[in-house]
Structure formats: structure tokens, C-alpha cells
Design an enzyme around this catalytic site. Structure first.
Site, PDB file in Angstrom:
ATOM      1  N   LYS A  83      25.872  48.608  50.861  1.00 40.69           N
ATOM      2  CA  LYS A  83      25.723  48.735  49.413  1.00 40.69           C
ATOM      3  C   LYS A  83      24.811  49.892  49.007  1.00 40.69           C
ATOM      4  CE  LYS A  83      24.452  46.297  45.264  1.00 40.69           C
ATOM      5  NZ  LYS A  83      24.216  45.045  44.575  1.00 40.69           N
ATOM      6  N   PHE A 120      23.733  36.889  51.448  1.00 39.17           N
ATOM      7  CA  PHE A 120      24.766  36.436  50.514  1.00 39.17           C
ATOM      8  C   PHE A 120      25.977  37.370  50.583  1.00 39.17           C
ATOM      9  CE2 PHE A 120      26.637  36.575  46.179  1.00 39.17           C
ATOM     10  CZ  PHE A 120      27.203  35.302  46.212  1.00 39.17           C
ATOM     11  N   GLN A 121      27.140  36.815  50.727  1.00 38.73           N
ATOM     12  CA  GLN A 121      28.403  37.552  50.833  1.00 38.73           C
ATOM     13  C   GLN A 121      28.403  38.553  51.985  1.00 38.73           C
ATOM     14  OE1 GLN A 121      29.628  38.954  46.863  1.00 38.73           O
ATOM     15  NE2 GLN A 121      30.692  37.001  46.615  1.00 38.73           N
ATOM     16  N   GLU A 141      42.280  39.989  46.434  1.00 36.50           N
ATOM     17  CA  GLU A 141      42.175  41.128  47.363  1.00 36.50           C
ATOM     18  C   GLU A 141      43.396  41.228  48.266  1.00 36.50           C
ATOM     19  OE1 GLU A 141      39.664  38.973  46.871  1.00 36.50           O
ATOM     20  OE2 GLU A 141      37.848  40.126  46.392  1.00 36.50           O
ATOM     21  N   MET A 155      63.102  28.833  56.885  1.00 33.34           N
ATOM     22  CA  MET A 155      63.209  29.193  58.292  1.00 33.34           C
ATOM     23  C   MET A 155      62.605  28.116  59.186  1.00 33.34           C
ATOM     24  SD  MET A 155      64.568  31.302  60.275  1.00 33.34           S
ATOM     25  CE  MET A 155      64.840  33.008  59.811  1.00 33.34           C
TER      26      MET A 155
END
Lengths: 562, 165
Positions: free
Chosen positions: A161, A111-112, A49, A474
Site C-alpha cells: 500500500k 487486516f485484509q 473481483e 454435465m
């Protein structure tokens, strides 16, 4: 028209003129992906993602259009966070669509589930949680409007959803009504006259251009102003390309790794005309001593930027697309006088530029990083150049002559390692006919190297230059300069073969180890169709110079070989 | 310096998150914040008391808050003639022995007793923050069990509403 939420969303995207979305499916967005399947809406599947959001960002930066990405709930959405924050810091128009668990499951640690609106509040321009299908068209209309107008930025739409599956009476609103959001276009014209007076008084004026000049597409107006008045110009990292890098008035980038001429001019000027800049600490060094002899005229669309870091003598609040054309008109008649009275100042800046140009010391038998950038500047002058973050990013800013606005894509404000490769993919999709080159360090490439597969699988012909100095450059430079050469965990000496890594994912790989072969290999890479990775072996101990130590004065540069 | 701001915002879920999120991430020093319905159904009115070093910092607070999409209007009430009030409920120990002393004090402060039982009383006081502080200071001797304060709310005098200022 009765539609399912998911189909309505796709209709909305079409209405907004969205050409492509970047995303990754998952549980909460299954219905949306089903609608994508049905509609054949262009979708780029990244491997992570984070890749999707950076690609949408790169696409937005080069095209000026709103970039769109999609992720599922919970971990899908949290993987977008770095990309949303990156876009927010650099004012990139983005709409991030995330799935959320079903309405009845919200707040139950389902969940999630993750509270994406809560998480993105400090790093987004605005966000929405959509729980009712009938709200979807209005929210999407507003989100795109907010993302692209005013000072652009990312907007997050978190959609439960069940909204995707619910049916609704679809109608796309024609107008946006937001009481609290009225992006400012025109400001106070009188102030421009005051600015003109100040400019006419000034003996040592300096124009400072930043990302706002790019975003507002005002490079042509700025070039007109510079041509007419001959006022020397400095750029922030985000402003590179607004004025051609090789023009005589352009003194280069200002700040921590700015050019000698740009930094000296900032210290010496008596009038600093800041256009679409936010006086970041990497630009100012010590705020107290920044342009201490100068009156500061600050042109910006965001009133909150004025007096935030540096106090402005005169503020010109408004869209640069409003202020600059007007200001140019006002200045026009006086431009020859201004040019004349600033002649000795222009001469002075030219001497600084000539005396201490950006340079580096070659080493026998070793490819120098600056040489790689300079060589590609010769070989691919019209390319879109993307960078990751770190030393190579600064060298690119210093040694590539950006001739056009929107030709340089880099994570300026947030400094996001891992940004380069996915952003390059997005840029390539936005400008399919352009050559897109991305410079990465050996640190940054590994943060999102999975996107090599995205490039290969879809045939996006990005050219990836891995500047392999086997250190986290760096950070190790700071350790060398400020931490007594204690190189804590910055050695990246490992067993990774970047050419094999590229080949394993279907990307053509080359390796350059000797100065003699550099040009040929780069030419070969540019001529090869499809995505290419070139690993360039570099010394580990080269520093980015000049350097103003953090919080220091701009005229107290460590010059190194410069 | 302390300033009092009236902030009119959309009455929508998430608005307070946006405001409090902004205040904390910009490290603004907020002394009190009080939110509630306003004369318009879709508008929430928030009174924010902010402590800043100078006018420039105040300007930053106002500009940053104004950038929030749900913020409709911000009025700096410090500059206009206005009324400030805060409400406090104070639960204090009150035995038979000292109950009448307490009643006297409550009287003096023009507070109200809104609950009494064998061991405690709840005192309600409306006023400026300093008045509430003063009452609390006196009540400490009796033993304060708990205090709840609403935070300051403020309203301009005269006929003009904040939304029209």
C-alpha cells in the site's frame, strides 16, 4: 520526473498501451484509485473481483492484447484466484495488480492481508511483490513482457500500500533484462526438413490444431497449409475457428465429445501433426491408445509440452509464427504430390464425416439445446461466442461453425463455471462493434449473475442465452451414465425467474419455451439494443453425444443419436 | 533413476517458493535440495537430486523448472564428471564409558568432533550421502539424539563452471 507510485503505475499502463482496466477498489488500493480518478484512466467497475479478472481474460482472448485487472489486498486478491488459474491453463496474457498491506504490516496477519504471491505461484506465469516505489516501472515493464511473450500467461503484481503513496523518480525502462527468461522464437530449421520427409511418406496424415495456433495468430498459415495439401484437420476445443468449421477438410473437434470423424481419423492416421496443442486428457482419452498407429510431429513454443502427455516422434520447438511460415515454404513444392497420395485417406475421412455427422433427435413440443446453438449459428454467424462450462459449452463447440480464430471464448483447461458472462463483457469491451453472445447453463449463470448489473449499468450489449435445463447438466449426465442415475445434488429446480433476475438488474429479459417461438425470440434478442438475457427452457435429460468415457479409446464412442 | 541437477537462479526473494511450489505441484520426486550463494552475488545455486522413472520424466523436470522466470540455467551434472558432498551434524549420546569408542569411529570415518559435553558429542561429517548413512548406522548403537544434513551439493571437475556449460 518525480511521481507518486500510483501515478507512476498509470504512466506505465499508458506506456504499455493499456486501453482499459477492470477492477474493484478497496483499502490497499485507495491511493491507486485516487490516481485513476485524477487521470480519468478508463476503468470498468465489475460487481465482484472474479468478474474483473474474467472480463480482463475475455478482453485478452478476443483482442490478443494483455488484459489488466485490479483488486485490493486479502479478499479482493483471493477473489481473483479462479480467474488467474483459468487464464494460466489457457495461456491468456493477463496482468493482475493487487494491493498488499503496508510494508511494515506484511507478515503480521494484518487486516485484509493474504500472501498473494504464495497463493498464485502455482497458477501464474510469474509474480512480484513490490515493496519499493522505485522498482515499480521495471516490474511493470517485465510483467507485461512476460505476460505476452513466449507462451503467454497471467502475471501477478502485488504492491504494498505505501508504494502507491511513495514518491519516486519515474522513468519507464526501454528494455527488459531477464537472465532467466528468453522466450524462444526460432528453433531448428533442420527439424522442419525432417518433418517434411515424414509428411511426404505419410499415407494418412492428420493435422491437429489447438489454442497455440490461435494465440500465435497463425490461422492464415494453417489455412494455407490445409488448402495446399488437402490434409484433414481436427481441432481441440481451443483450436476451433483456426480452420473454418464448415470447410470440407475440417472434421471437427476431437476427444471426449469430439465428432465421430475426428476421433476415428485420430485412431486411424499414420501421421499426426500437432500444432499448438498439449494433448490434454479430454483430447486423448487413453494415452496408450491415442493415435497409436501414428508418428507424432509436435509443433509448440513450450518445450515442456513436448513429451509431457504424449510422446512425440519429432519435436519442433519454437514459436508457430517461426515454424509454420517456414514449413509452408518447404511443403509448397510437394503439396500437389501430398494431396494426390492422400486422396483415398481424405475420401475415407469424408465418408466418416458424412456417415455420422453431428446430429440430435428432436422431441415434440420441446426446444432442444443443440437447436438453440444451431439457430444462433444461422442468425449471428459473425458473432463472438462465449460460453460458460458444461453441456452447453460442448454443444456450442459441436453445433456452432466457428469461421474465425478468436471468435470462440471458453474456459478450456480449467473448465471454470461462472466464466462466461464476465468474459463476454470483457470481449464486448475489446470488440465494441461485434455482436457478443454468451451461452450459459442455469448453473453457471448463477455463479456470476451479479455481472448482469455491470452489463446493464455500462450498456455493454452482450446477449446472454441461459440454457435452462433445470439441472447441472454435465454432472447429471455423468451421474446418469456412470453413477446409476443417482442424481446427487444436481437438480437446480428452483424458484428463480431468470427474466425477472435480468430485469431487476436492468437487463432486458425474454423467455422461450416452445420450439415455435424460439427463432422469433432469438431474433428479437439480437435486434434489441443493450444487454439482453434469453432464458430457454430445455429438457433435463439430454446428453452430450458422442462421448468417449473417461480414459477410453477414441474409437469406442457412445454415439447416442449421432 | 537418480539425477543431480545444478540450478542457477536469481538471488531474489520468492525464488525458492517458485521452485518448491513447482516441484510439489508437478509431483516430482525430489530426494534432496540444497541452496546457497554462488560465485556471483546475484546468483543462487541450488543442487537438486531428483528421482525419476526415465529420461522423459527428467526432461519434464528440467523443462518445467526452466520455465520459471527466475531460473537462469540448469545443468545435468549426472552426465559430467563431478564431485558430490553432503555435510551432516550428528548429536550422539557419549558417556565416559563409550566416549573413546566413539572417538575411534569418528577417526575411521574421518569425521570431526565439534562439540563435547558430559552426556553428548556432536560429530561433523562431510562426504557422499552413503558415507553419512554408514556413520549414522554405526552411531545408532550409541544413541543418536538428532541429525541435521545439508542435502547434497555437487560441482563438476575440470575448469568449466556450470554457468558456462
Amino acid at each position: 520526473m518525480i511521481l507518486q507510485g500510483a501515478d507512476a503505475l498509470i504512466e506505465c499502463l499508458k506506456q504499455e498501451g493499456v486501453e482499459v482496466v477492470f477492477g474493484y477498489p478497496g483499502g490497499a488500493v485507495l491511493t491507486l484509485y485516487d490516481a485513476l480518478y485524477n487521470s480519468q484512466f478508463p476503468h470498468v467497475l465489475t460487481k465482484h473481483e472474479q468478474g474483473a479478472v474474467h472480463a480482463a481474460d475475455g478482453y485478452a482472448r478476443v483482442t490478443g492484447k494483455v488484459g489488466v485487472c485490479i483488486a485490493t489486498s486479502g479478499p479482493g486478491a483471493t477473489n481473483l484466484i479462479t480467474g488467474i488459474a483459468t487464464a494460466y491453463m489457457d495461456s491468456v496474457p493477463l496482468v493482475a495488480i493487487t494491493g498488499q498491506v503496508g510494508v511494515s504490516l506484511i507478515g503480521k496477519d494484518s487486516f485484509q492481508e493474504a500472501d498473494i504471491c504464495g497463493i498464485t505461484t502455482p497458477i501464474s506465469k510469474h509474480n512480484y511483490l513490490v515493496k519499493r516505489a522505485q522498482d515499480l516501472p521495471r516490474v511493470i515493464k517485465e510483467a507485461f513482457y512476460i505476460a505476452r511473450t513466449g507462451r503467454p500467461g497471467p502475471v501477478v503484481i502485488d504492491i504494498a500500500k505505501d508504494v502507491f503513496a511513495a514518491t519516486m523518480d519515474y522513468e519507464y525502462p526501454t528494455e527488459v533484462s531477464l537472465r532467466g527468461y528468453k522466450p524462444l522464437f526460432a528453433g531448428d530449421e533442420e527439424v522442419l526438413r525432417v518433418c517434411l520427409e515424414e509428411l511426404r511418406q505419410a499415407k494418412k496424415p492428420l493435422l491437429f490444431v489447438g489454442g497455440g495456433a490461435t494465440i500465435s495468430n497463425m490461422a492464415p498459415e494453417i489455412r494455407k497449409f490445409v488448402n495446399a495439401t488437402g490434409i484433414p484437420v481436427i481441432s481441440s476445443l481451443m483450436g476451433l475457428g483456426v480452420v473454418p468449421g464448415d470447410s470440407s477438410e475440417h472434421l471437427g473437434m476431437v476427444g471426449m465429445h469430439g465428432t465421430y470423424a475426428a476421433n476415428m481419423a485420430t485412431v486411424e492416421c499414420d501421421l499426426l501433426l500437432g500444432v499448438g496443442v498439449r494433448f490434454d486428457d479430454r483430447v486423448t482419452g487413453s494415452v496408450e491408445h491415442f493415435a497409436a498407429n501414428a508418428k507424432i510431429l509436435h509443433f509448440d513454443i513450450d518445450p515442456a509440452e513436448i513429451n509431457k502427455n504424449v510422446c512425440a516422434t519429432i519435436k519442433v520447438v519454437g514459436d508457430l509464427a517461426w515454424s509454420l511460415p517456414l514449413f509452408n515454404k518447404l511443403v509448397k513444392d510437394f503439396a500437389p504430390d501430398i494431396k494426390e497420395q492422400t486422396a483415398s485417406w481424405r475420401e475415407q475421412t469424408a465418408i466418416w464425416k458424412q456417415d455420422k455427422p453431428m446430429t440430435y433427435k428432436s422431441r415434440e413440443g420441446v426446444i432442444m439445446p443443440q437447436q438453440v446453438i444451431a439457430k444462433l449459428n444461422e442468425l449471428a454467424e459473425d458473432a463472438i461466442v462465449v460460453t460458460d462450462v458444461g453441456q452447453h459449452q460442448m454443444w456450442t463447440a459441436q453445433f456452432f461453425n466457428f469461421r474465425q480464430a478468436r471468435a470462440f471464448v471458453t474456459s478450456g483447461g480449467l473448465g471454470t463455471m461462472g466464466y462466461g458472462l464476465p468474459a463476454a463483457i470483457g470481449a464486448q469491451i475489446g470488440l465494441p462493434d461485434k455482436k457478443v453472445i454468451v451461452f450459459c447453463g442455469d448453473g453457471g449463470i448463477m455463479m456470476n449473475c451479479q455481472e448482469l448489473a455491470t452489463a446493464a449499468d455500462n450498456g455493454f450489449p452482450v446477449k446472454v442465452i441461459v440454457m435452462n435445463n433445470q439441472v447441472l447438466g454435465m454432472v447429471s449426465q455423468w451421474q446418469r451414465l456412470f453413477y446409476g442415475e443417482r442424481y446427487s445434488h444436481t437438480s437446480l429446480k428452483g424458484r428463480t425467474d431468470y427474466v425477472k433476475l435480468a430485469e431487476a438488474m436492468g437487463v432486458t429479459g425474454f423467455k422461450a419455451e416452445h420450439p415455435g417461438e424460439l427463432e422469433d425470440i432469438l431474433k428479437k434478442a439480437l435486434a434489441t439494443s443493450g444487454p439482453v438475457l434469453v432464458e430457454v427452457a430445455l429438457p433435463s435429460d439430454e446428453d452430450v453425444m458422442p462421448m468417449v468415457p473417461p480414459g477410453g479409446c477414441l474409437d469406442k464412442m457412445i454415439l447416442g443419436e449421432c | 533413476m537418480k539425477y543431480t541437477l545444478a540450478v542457477l537462479v536469481e538471488n531474489r526473494p520468492g525464488v525458492l517458493t517458485h521452485i518448491s511450489g513447482l516441484i510439489s505441484r508437478r509431483a516430482f520426486n525430489i530426494e534432496s535440495i540444497a541452496a546457497g550463494h554462488s560465485e556471483e552475488v546475484d546468483t543462487t545455486r541450488i543442487t537438486i537430486d531428483v528421482e525419476v522413472d526415465d529420461e522423459l520424466e527428467l526432461e519434464q523436470v528440467v523443462h518445467q523448472l526452466s520455465k520459471l522466470v527466475d531460473v537462469i540455467k540448469i545443468v545435468n551434472l549426472t552426465r559430467v564428471d563431478h564431485i558430490e558432498r553432503e555435510l551432516a551434524l550428528i548429536k550422539v549420546k557419549a558417556s565416559k564409558v563409550n566416549r573413546s569408542d566413539l572417538v575411534d569411529i569418528v577417526e575411521i570415518f574421518r569425521a570431526k568432533i565439534v562439540d563435547v559435553n558430559r552426556e553428548t558429542m556432536v560429530v561433523e561429517l562431510t562426504g557422499e550421502a552413503s558415507k553419512i548413512d554408514a556413520l549414522c548406522e554405526v552411531l545408532v548403537d550409541f544413541g543418536i539424539i538428532e541429525i541435521v544434513r545439508t542435502g547434497k551439493i555437487a560441482l563438476s571437475r575440470g575448469p568449466i563452471a556450470a554457468k558456462e556449460m
